[in-house]
Scaffold this motif. Structure first.
Motif, PDB file in Angstrom:
ATOM      1  N   HIS A 180       0.839  -1.207   0.000  1.00  0.00           N
ATOM      2  CA  HIS A 180       0.000   0.000   0.000  1.00  0.00           C
ATOM      3  C   HIS A 180       0.875   1.259   0.000  1.00  0.00           C
ATOM      4  N   ILE A 181       1.788   1.359  -0.987  1.00  0.00           N
ATOM      5  CA  ILE A 181       2.617   2.564  -1.093  1.00  0.00           C
ATOM      6  C   ILE A 181       2.295   3.299  -2.396  1.00  0.00           C
ATOM      7  N   ASP A 182       2.577   4.572  -2.395  1.00  0.00           N
ATOM      8  CA  ASP A 182       2.314   5.400  -3.573  1.00  0.00           C
ATOM      9  C   ASP A 182       3.568   5.492  -4.437  1.00  0.00           C
ATOM     10  N   LEU A 183       3.388   5.192  -5.719  1.00  0.00           N
ATOM     11  CA  LEU A 183       4.441   5.328  -6.717  1.00  0.00           C
ATOM     12  C   LEU A 183       3.893   6.100  -7.898  1.00  0.00           C
ATOM     13  N   ASN A 184       4.775   6.793  -8.607  1.00  0.00           N
ATOM     14  CA  ASN A 184       4.339   7.344  -9.886  1.00  0.00           C
ATOM     15  C   ASN A 184       3.799   6.200 -10.738  1.00  0.00           C
ATOM     16  N   GLU A 185       2.731   6.482 -11.471  1.00  0.00           N
ATOM     17  CA  GLU A 185       2.053   5.433 -12.242  1.00  0.00           C
ATOM     18  C   GLU A 185       3.079   4.539 -12.937  1.00  0.00           C
ATOM     19  N   THR A 186       2.955   3.235 -12.685  1.00  0.00           N
ATOM     20  CA  THR A 186       4.000   2.291 -13.054  1.00  0.00           C
ATOM     21  C   THR A 186       3.512   1.334 -14.134  1.00  0.00           C
ATOM     22  N   HIS A 187       4.411   1.059 -15.069  1.00  0.00           N
ATOM     23  CA  HIS A 187       4.095   0.168 -16.186  1.00  0.00           C
ATOM     24  C   HIS A 187       5.208  -0.871 -16.351  1.00  0.00           C
ATOM     25  N   ARG A 188       4.891  -1.905 -17.091  1.00  0.00           N
ATOM     26  CA  ARG A 188       5.882  -2.932 -17.396  1.00  0.00           C
ATOM     27  C   ARG A 188       7.144  -2.278 -17.979  1.00  0.00           C
ATOM     28  N   GLY A 189       8.298  -2.676 -17.468  1.00  0.00           N
ATOM     29  CA  GLY A 189       9.568  -2.134 -17.941  1.00  0.00           C
ATOM     30  C   GLY A 189      10.098  -0.972 -17.136  1.00  0.00           C
ATOM     31  N   ASP A 190       9.269  -0.341 -16.317  1.00  0.00           N
ATOM     32  CA  ASP A 190       9.744   0.782 -15.498  1.00  0.00           C
ATOM     33  C   ASP A 190      10.774   0.289 -14.479  1.00  0.00           C
ATOM     34  N   LEU A 191      11.752   1.140 -14.203  1.00  0.00           N
ATOM     35  CA  LEU A 191      12.769   0.833 -13.204  1.00  0.00           C
ATOM     36  C   LEU A 191      12.381   1.437 -11.857  1.00  0.00           C
ATOM     37  N   LEU A 192      12.496   0.624 -10.821  1.00  0.00           N
ATOM     38  CA  LEU A 192      12.269   1.093  -9.459  1.00  0.00           C
ATOM     39  C   LEU A 192      13.600   1.078  -8.719  1.00  0.00           C
ATOM     40  N   ALA A 193      13.781   2.056  -7.846  1.00  0.00           N
ATOM     41  CA  ALA A 193      14.947   2.097  -6.967  1.00  0.00           C
ATOM     42  C   ALA A 193      14.473   1.847  -5.539  1.00  0.00           C
ATOM     43  N   ILE A 194      14.989   0.790  -4.928  1.00  0.00           N
ATOM     44  CA  ILE A 194      14.708   0.502  -3.522  1.00  0.00           C
ATOM     45  C   ILE A 194      15.879   1.082  -2.745  1.00  0.00           C
ATOM     46  N   ARG A 195      15.615   2.135  -2.003  1.00  0.00           N
ATOM     47  CA  ARG A 195      16.658   2.988  -1.449  1.00  0.00           C
ATOM     48  C   ARG A 195      17.221   2.459  -0.125  1.00  0.00           C
ATOM     49  N   SER A 196      18.297   3.109   0.310  1.00  0.00           N
ATOM     50  CA  SER A 196      18.949   2.816   1.600  1.00  0.00           C
ATOM     51  C   SER A 196      19.273   1.340   1.737  1.00  0.00           C
ATOM     52  N   ALA A 197      19.754   0.747   0.658  1.00  0.00           N
ATOM     53  CA  ALA A 197      19.998  -0.699   0.625  1.00  0.00           C
ATOM     54  C   ALA A 197      21.481  -1.034   0.584  1.00  0.00           C
ATOM     55  N   GLY A 198      22.324  -0.073   0.931  1.00  0.00           N
ATOM     56  CA  GLY A 198      23.763  -0.326   0.883  1.00  0.00           C
ATOM     57  C   GLY A 198      24.264  -1.217   1.995  1.00  0.00           C
ATOM     58  N   ALA A 199      23.485  -1.346   3.078  1.00  0.00           N
ATOM     59  CA  ALA A 199      23.876  -2.197   4.205  1.00  0.00           C
ATOM     60  C   ALA A 199      22.915  -3.373   4.314  1.00  0.00           C
ATOM     61  N   TYR A 200      23.462  -4.565   4.476  1.00  0.00           N
ATOM     62  CA  TYR A 200      22.673  -5.783   4.639  1.00  0.00           C
ATOM     63  C   TYR A 200      21.739  -6.007   3.464  1.00  0.00           C
ATOM     64  N   GLY A 201      22.224  -5.661   2.280  1.00  0.00           N
ATOM     65  CA  GLY A 201      21.486  -5.902   1.044  1.00  0.00           C
ATOM     66  C   GLY A 201      22.213  -6.933   0.210  1.00  0.00           C
ATOM     67  N   GLU A 202      23.148  -6.466  -0.592  1.00  0.00           N
ATOM     68  CA  GLU A 202      23.913  -7.377  -1.453  1.00  0.00           C
ATOM     69  C   GLU A 202      24.589  -8.485  -0.649  1.00  0.00           C
ATOM     70  N   ILE A 203      25.097  -8.158   0.530  1.00  0.00           N
ATOM     71  CA  ILE A 203      25.851  -9.123   1.325  1.00  0.00           C
ATOM     72  C   ILE A 203      24.980 -10.274   1.809  1.00  0.00           C
ATOM     73  N   MET A 204      23.665 -10.065   1.947  1.00  0.00           N
ATOM     74  CA  MET A 204      22.766 -11.106   2.448  1.00  0.00           C
ATOM     75  C   MET A 204      22.000 -11.809   1.332  1.00  0.00           C
ATOM     76  N   ALA A 205      22.355 -11.526   0.096  1.00  0.00           N
ATOM     77  CA  ALA A 205      21.653 -12.136  -1.033  1.00  0.00           C
ATOM     78  C   ALA A 205      21.884 -13.646  -1.061  1.00  0.00           C
ATOM     79  N   SER A 206      20.894 -14.372  -1.590  1.00  0.00           N
ATOM     80  CA  SER A 206      20.983 -15.832  -1.648  1.00  0.00           C
ATOM     81  C   SER A 206      20.596 -16.333  -3.029  1.00  0.00           C
ATOM     82  N   GLY A 207      20.856 -17.606  -3.251  1.00  0.00           N
ATOM     83  CA  GLY A 207      20.523 -18.233  -4.525  1.00  0.00           C
ATOM     84  C   GLY A 207      19.252 -19.060  -4.472  1.00  0.00           C
ATOM     85  N   TYR A 208      18.395 -18.784  -3.497  1.00  0.00           N
ATOM     86  CA  TYR A 208      17.124 -19.520  -3.387  1.00  0.00           C
ATOM     87  C   TYR A 208      16.342 -19.415  -4.701  1.00  0.00           C
TER      88      TYR A 208
END
Length: 385
Positions: A343-371
């Motif tokens: 339930h968050i507000d985004l500019n009207e979004t369509h297939r192919g649009d890029l989203l940025a999930i912010r403040s992800a420099g810590a405990y983001g890439e380092i915790m990624a898995s191959g599930y």
């Protein structure tokens, strides 16, 4: 938000991926150094567990920070990145013999010891090498922190550290070991802390501890207060830098260092958190019965914090400037917890649009898995695109 992201360059990169703002990371590191250098004896280590991307580590090493490691792999990553062995601290409740030997072979600055059995093993392994291991005891101060229960570490119910009541007995035991040198004590009360009162409470406990130790003629070279300083997940654009000035000033005013003592910090999230964003592409817009789903190609395999901690990350559609609509942003993983936000507000979004999930420099890439047999996301530095 399009202005802070090179959208044209993103279009050539396979999503999802991590994007690190090198300029912001350098600015953060300069600020840390400027504020820490105002106080005599303050030494800052970077908590490698927050993000071990080699390009990120290189910038942090170039800024002169030390490395706080919690595994043998992190020690190796720090050494590869060029951190001096003399600035590497090794913590963790479950150090294996192989990891301890790695630290001994590389003459690291200090082992942060969390139990008597661990101390005995370090002494035995050091003796076998004819070396003296420098140790600091991680003490559990039973200080609560105003943060998520899963990232509170300073309470007596947590697995970390040695109880304060056992401190004198343990230090005395260590002083009788032939291959151990006690150089300090170590604390870490939790993560994502924004209330300076929590750090003041820790300072008060450290002051009490120092007085007690000195009454038994025990004097320490250094105090390590860990890290824990949080970032502003709500407003990454408005507040890109944590308040390092107030953080360091709190310790300078409240913690009573003795002459010649050094005060060590182990900052992680506050160093790298705001500089990183997870970039993901919209796959589908699905009309549900009562809501609209924005289905993206990133999942909790790429950023697990929302699923693991119910953590909030600001999400922006960096491809659209249309009026806002309300979405649940979800990933492709075959688990109902694979949800980034509801339930968050985004500019009207369509297939192919890029989203940025912010403040992800810590405990983001380092915790990624191959599930689900998914590829690990690649991390790119802004100045390499």
């Amino acid at each position: 938000m399009k202005g802070i992201f090179p959208i044209d360059k993103f279009e050539r990169i396979e999503t999802p991926f991590y994007y690190y703002d090198a300029a912001l990371l350098r600015q953060t590191l300069r600020t840390i150094n400027q504020e820490a250098e105002k106080h005599k004896g303050f030494c800052v280590h970077y908590a490698v567990k927050a993000n071990a991307n080699p390009k990120v580590l290189r910038l942090i090493r170039e800024a002169g920070l030390g490395a706080d490691c919690v595994s043998g792999g992190e020690i190796e990553a720090a050494i590869r990145a060029g951190f001096p062995n003399s600035k590497i601290v090794f913590a963790g409740v479950g150090k294996s013999d192989k990891e301890i030997n790695l630290g001994l072979d590389n003459d690291i600055f200090c082992f942060n010891v969390e139990s008597v059995p661990e101390l005995e093993v370090i002494n035995e392994l050091a003796a076998a090498k004819g070396k003296e291991a420098r140790v600091a005891f991680r003490l559990n101060p039973n200080v609560g922190a105003h943060t998520h229960a899963n990232i509170t570490t300073g309470l007596s119910e947590n697995k970390f550290g040695i109880p304060m009541n056992d401190m004198l007995k343990v230090i005395t035991q260590a002083s009788n070991m032939g291959n151990i040198k006690v150089v300090g004590v170590h604390f870490h009360i939790g993560s994502q802390i924004l209330d300076m009162g929590d750090f003041e409470a820790l300072c008060n406990r450290v002051n009490e501890l120092q007085t007690l130790l000195e009454s038994h003629h025990i004097y320490l070279e250094h105090i390590n207060v860990g890290g824990g300083l949080g970032i502003d997940y709500q407003h990454p654009n408005r507040v890109p830098l944590p308040d390092f000035g107030t953080y360091f000033n709190t310790y300078a005013k409240k913690l009573k260092l003795r002459g010649g003592q050094t005060l060590h910090f182990e900052l992680g999230r506050s160093v790298v958190g705001q500089s990183g964003s997870l970039i993901t592409r919209t796959l589908y817009i699905k009309e549900g019965t009562a809501k609209k789903f924005c289905i993206v190609d990133a999942g909790f395999t790429d950023l697990i914090r929302p699923a693991l901690y119910q953590a909030y990350h600001k999400i922006e559609n960096i491809s659209s400037e249309q009026p806002q609509e309300t979405y649940d942003v979800v990933g492709p993983i075959c688990e109902s917890t694979d949800v980034f936000a509801k339930h968050i507000d985004l500019n009207e979004t369509h297939r192919g649009d890029l989203l940025a999930i912010r403040s992800a420099g810590a405990y983001g890439e380092i915790m990624a898995s191959g599930y689900n047999c998914r590829k690990l996301p690649i991390g790119y530095m802004s100045d390499e695109l």
